[in-house]
Design a protein around this motif. Structure first.
Motif, PDB file in Angstrom:
ATOM      1  N   TYR A   1       0.838  -1.195   0.000  1.00  8.03           N
ATOM      2  CA  TYR A   1       0.000   0.000   0.000  1.00  8.03           C
ATOM      3  C   TYR A   1       0.878   1.251   0.000  1.00  8.03           C
ATOM      4  CZ  TYR A   1      -3.289  -3.501   1.851  1.00  8.03           C
ATOM      5  OH  TYR A   1      -4.051  -4.630   2.053  1.00  8.03           O
ATOM      6  N   ARG A   2       0.341   2.347  -0.501  1.00  6.99           N
ATOM      7  CA  ARG A   2       1.088   3.608  -0.476  1.00  6.99           C
ATOM      8  C   ARG A   2       1.260   4.104   0.955  1.00  6.99           C
ATOM      9  NH1 ARG A   2      -1.598   7.652  -2.362  1.00  6.99           N
ATOM     10  NH2 ARG A   2      -3.548   6.592  -2.834  1.00  6.99           N
ATOM     11  N   ILE A   3       0.272   3.808   1.809  1.00  2.37           N
ATOM     12  CA  ILE A   3       0.280   4.317   3.171  1.00  2.37           C
ATOM     13  C   ILE A   3      -0.553   3.391   4.055  1.00  2.37           C
ATOM     14  CG2 ILE A   3      -1.775   5.783   2.831  1.00  2.37           C
ATOM     15  CD1 ILE A   3      -0.371   7.917   4.544  1.00  2.37           C
ATOM     16  N   ASN A   4      -0.196   3.271   5.324  1.00  2.00           N
ATOM     17  CA  ASN A   4      -1.043   2.528   6.249  1.00  2.00           C
ATOM     18  C   ASN A   4      -2.374   3.254   6.387  1.00  2.00           C
ATOM     19  OD1 ASN A   4       1.124   0.813   6.776  1.00  2.00           O
ATOM     20  ND2 ASN A   4       1.709   1.844   8.661  1.00  2.00           N
ATOM     21  N   HIS A   5      -3.468   2.486   6.349  1.00  2.00           N
ATOM     22  CA  HIS A   5      -4.773   3.113   6.498  1.00  2.00           C
ATOM     23  C   HIS A   5      -5.799   2.097   6.984  1.00  2.00           C
ATOM     24  CE1 HIS A   5      -4.723   1.441   2.410  1.00  2.00           C
ATOM     25  NE2 HIS A   5      -6.035   1.523   2.377  1.00  2.00           N
ATOM     26  N   TYR A   6      -6.990   2.576   7.281  1.00  2.00           N
ATOM     27  CA  TYR A   6      -8.066   1.718   7.755  1.00  2.00           C
ATOM     28  C   TYR A   6      -9.073   1.475   6.639  1.00  2.00           C
ATOM     29  CZ  TYR A   6      -6.163   3.270  12.254  1.00  2.00           C
ATOM     30  OH  TYR A   6      -5.334   3.562  13.302  1.00  2.00           O
ATOM     31  N   ASP A   7      -9.739   0.326   6.706  1.00  2.00           N
ATOM     32  CA  ASP A   7     -10.701  -0.025   5.665  1.00  2.00           C
ATOM     33  C   ASP A   7     -11.771  -0.921   6.259  1.00  2.00           C
ATOM     34  OD1 ASP A   7     -12.116  -0.759   3.410  1.00  2.00           O
ATOM     35  OD2 ASP A   7     -10.358  -1.302   2.215  1.00  2.00           O
ATOM     36  N   THR A   8     -12.986  -0.420   6.341  1.00  2.00           N
ATOM     37  CA  THR A   8     -14.108  -1.241   6.813  1.00  2.00           C
ATOM     38  C   THR A   8     -15.161  -1.407   5.719  1.00  2.00           C
ATOM     39  OG1 THR A   8     -15.073   0.763   7.835  1.00  2.00           O
ATOM     40  CG2 THR A   8     -13.812  -0.722   9.259  1.00  2.00           C
ATOM     41  N   SER A   9     -14.721  -1.324   4.472  1.00  2.00           N
ATOM     42  CA  SER A   9     -15.641  -1.563   3.358  1.00  2.00           C
ATOM     43  C   SER A   9     -16.073  -3.028   3.364  1.00  2.00           C
ATOM     44  CB  SER A   9     -14.964  -1.243   2.028  1.00  2.00           C
ATOM     45  OG  SER A   9     -13.879  -2.128   1.781  1.00  2.00           O
ATOM     46  N   ALA A  10     -17.222  -3.297   2.785  1.00  2.00           N
ATOM     47  CA  ALA A  10     -17.750  -4.660   2.741  1.00  2.00           C
ATOM     48  C   ALA A  10     -16.773  -5.610   2.064  1.00  2.00           C
ATOM     49  CB  ALA A  10     -19.099  -4.665   2.025  1.00  2.00           C
ATOM     50  N   ALA A  11     -16.200  -5.177   0.951  1.00  2.00           N
ATOM     51  CA  ALA A  11     -15.294  -6.046   0.204  1.00  2.00           C
ATOM     52  C   ALA A  11     -14.076  -6.419   1.031  1.00  2.00           C
ATOM     53  CB  ALA A  11     -14.864  -5.356  -1.091  1.00  2.00           C
ATOM     54  N   TYR A  12     -13.525  -5.441   1.741  1.00  2.00           N
ATOM     55  CA  TYR A  12     -12.300  -5.716   2.500  1.00  2.00           C
ATOM     56  C   TYR A  12     -12.580  -6.590   3.715  1.00  2.00           C
ATOM     57  CZ  TYR A  12      -7.724  -5.203   4.561  1.00  2.00           C
ATOM     58  OH  TYR A  12      -6.476  -5.478   5.083  1.00  2.00           O
ATOM     59  N   VAL A  13     -13.615  -6.262   4.477  1.00  2.00           N
ATOM     60  CA  VAL A  13     -13.932  -7.064   5.665  1.00  2.00           C
ATOM     61  C   VAL A  13     -14.253  -8.499   5.272  1.00  2.00           C
ATOM     62  CG1 VAL A  13     -15.572  -7.366   7.567  1.00  2.00           C
ATOM     63  CG2 VAL A  13     -14.664  -5.090   7.053  1.00  2.00           C
ATOM     64  N   CYS A  14     -15.044  -8.684   4.221  1.00  2.00           N
ATOM     65  CA  CYS A  14     -15.375 -10.040   3.768  1.00  2.00           C
ATOM     66  C   CYS A  14     -14.121 -10.797   3.337  1.00  2.00           C
ATOM     67  CB  CYS A  14     -16.376  -9.992   2.619  1.00  2.00           C
ATOM     68  SG  CYS A  14     -18.042  -9.505   3.103  1.00  2.00           S
ATOM     69  N   ALA A  15     -13.252 -10.124   2.604  1.00  6.43           N
ATOM     70  CA  ALA A  15     -12.027 -10.772   2.134  1.00  6.43           C
ATOM     71  C   ALA A  15     -11.131 -11.179   3.293  1.00  6.43           C
ATOM     72  CB  ALA A  15     -11.276  -9.838   1.190  1.00  6.43           C
ATOM     73  N   GLN A  16     -11.030 -10.320   4.315  1.00  9.18           N
ATOM     74  CA  GLN A  16     -10.162 -10.639   5.450  1.00  9.18           C
ATOM     75  C   GLN A  16     -10.743 -11.745   6.312  1.00  9.18           C
ATOM     76  OE1 GLN A  16      -7.641  -9.147   3.787  1.00  9.18           O
ATOM     77  NE2 GLN A  16      -6.794  -9.136   5.864  1.00  9.18           N
ATOM     78  N   VAL A  17     -12.045 -11.779   6.467  1.00  8.87           N
ATOM     79  CA  VAL A  17     -12.676 -12.880   7.200  1.00  8.87           C
ATOM     80  C   VAL A  17     -12.418 -14.203   6.479  1.00  8.87           C
ATOM     81  CG1 VAL A  17     -14.915 -13.921   7.784  1.00  8.87           C
ATOM     82  CG2 VAL A  17     -14.420 -11.544   8.427  1.00  8.87           C
ATOM     83  N   GLU A  18     -12.580 -14.200   5.171  1.00 13.45           N
ATOM     84  CA  GLU A  18     -12.315 -15.418   4.397  1.00 13.45           C
ATOM     85  C   GLU A  18     -10.856 -15.850   4.548  1.00 13.45           C
ATOM     86  OE1 GLU A  18     -14.419 -17.264   2.956  1.00 13.45           O
ATOM     87  OE2 GLU A  18     -16.168 -16.066   2.395  1.00 13.45           O
ATOM     88  N   GLN A  19      -9.941 -14.879   4.548  1.00 12.50           N
ATOM     89  CA  GLN A  19      -8.526 -15.202   4.691  1.00 12.50           C
ATOM     90  C   GLN A  19      -8.230 -15.758   6.079  1.00 12.50           C
ATOM     91  OE1 GLN A  19      -6.064 -15.020   2.166  1.00 12.50           O
ATOM     92  NE2 GLN A  19      -5.102 -16.303   3.725  1.00 12.50           N
TER      93      GLN A  19
END
Length: 292
Positions: free
Chosen positions: A89-107
């Motif tokens: 990533y260009r910078i550390n940041h937060y992400d609570t979008s549906a796509a990201y949360v779903c992807a991280q749960v699956e991972q």
């Protein structure tokens, strides 16, 4: 609005540093078994721990001894996009979008070789969080049987309330120790009591500063606590856990050690009835002044 909380153990094992412990798969299995024998059945992870590698190390142990999964609660966190070799990533940041949360749960499910996570926390408050959208993501993943309970970590009382109104949360994981006492005054522990939800507490030993810190606060607190620990016949570490456990919100403190003896010291605090004056003596040493 609140949810029925998961049955977390009174002391939770933290896996932030598992990568540093350099344990073989067999040694990791034995460490988990010993934690379970001590009554520690809840294990705290995050997707970013160990440069995104900690969950998989724990998962290898569960893959080697699958029966252990039925004896524990798996907790993990997501929502921080941390720069790493695998995540440029260009910078550390937060992400609570549906796509990201779903992807991280699956991972996390893949990493931990589990079909369901007992508790997932949003790791840090995302200033761009859309509470309604995130709540819908929670409902989707719960409906799919992938996550049993939801909570947050490091959220203020108002941030917790905002999301809790959209979807019931079961905990807020907060920092609390004799060296870091903001949660006593910022409303988060008051909120936990009000809702009847047990907070989880990270860094109850001040990240080790309680034992080795040379700053004025650490020296004052250590000196005061040594005298109290000696009177109770317990270790400094056990006293620190007992100080956290004394709070009426009934916190679940999280260990950070790969030493089984360290786990024993934490669990020993469950049998300590800390006198209110001793609790306030530690508070006073930390603040550097008496109560108002």
């Amino acid at each position: 609005m609140s949810a029925s909380p998961p049955a977390l153990s009174p002391v939770v094992a933290g896996l932030w540093r598992i990568k540093d412990w350099k344990l073989s798969v067999r040694e990791r299995v034995r460490w988990i078994e010993q934690a379970l024998e001590l009554g520690i059945t809840s294990f705290d992870h995050a997707d970013i721990y160990g440069d995104y590698g900690a969950e998989a190390l724990f998962g290898e142990a569960l893959q080697a001894a699958p029966a252990l999964r039925q004896r524990m609660q798996l907790v993990t966190k997501c929502g921080i996009r941390l720069r790493a070799a695998s995540r440029p990533y260009r910078i550390n940041h937060y992400d609570t979008s549906a796509a990201y949360v779903c992807a991280q749960v699956e991972q996390s499910l893949r990493n931990l070789h589990s079909e369901r996570l007992d508790l997932v926390l949003i790791h840090r408050p995302d200033y761009l969080m859309d509470a309604a959208t995130l709540a819908e993501t929670f409902r989707t993943l719960t409906r799919e049987g992938k996550v049993a309970h939801w909570g947050v970590s490091n959220h203020s009382a108002s941030q917790f309330a905002l999301l809790n109104r959209q979807h019931p949360l079961v905990t807020n994981q907060l920092e609390l120790s004799p060296l870091h006492m903001d949660a006593l005054d910022d409303g988060t522990l008051d909120q936990a009591q009000e809702l009847g939800l047990r907070p989880m507490v990270w860094s109850p030993l001040g990240g080790g500063r309680l034992f080795t810190g040379e700053d004025e606060q650490a020296v004052r607190v250590r000196a005061e606590m040594r005298g109290i620990a000696e009177r109770y016949g317990i270790s400094l570490g056990t006293l620190a856990f007992a100080w956290v456990l004394r709070h009426p919100s009934r916190p679940c403190p999280i260990t950070g050690t790969g030493r089984v003896e360290g786990l024993r010291e934490a669990v020993a605090a469950l049998d300590v009835s800390l006198d209110a004056e001793d609790w306030y003596a530690i508070w006073t040493a930390s603040k550097g002044h008496s109560v108002p």
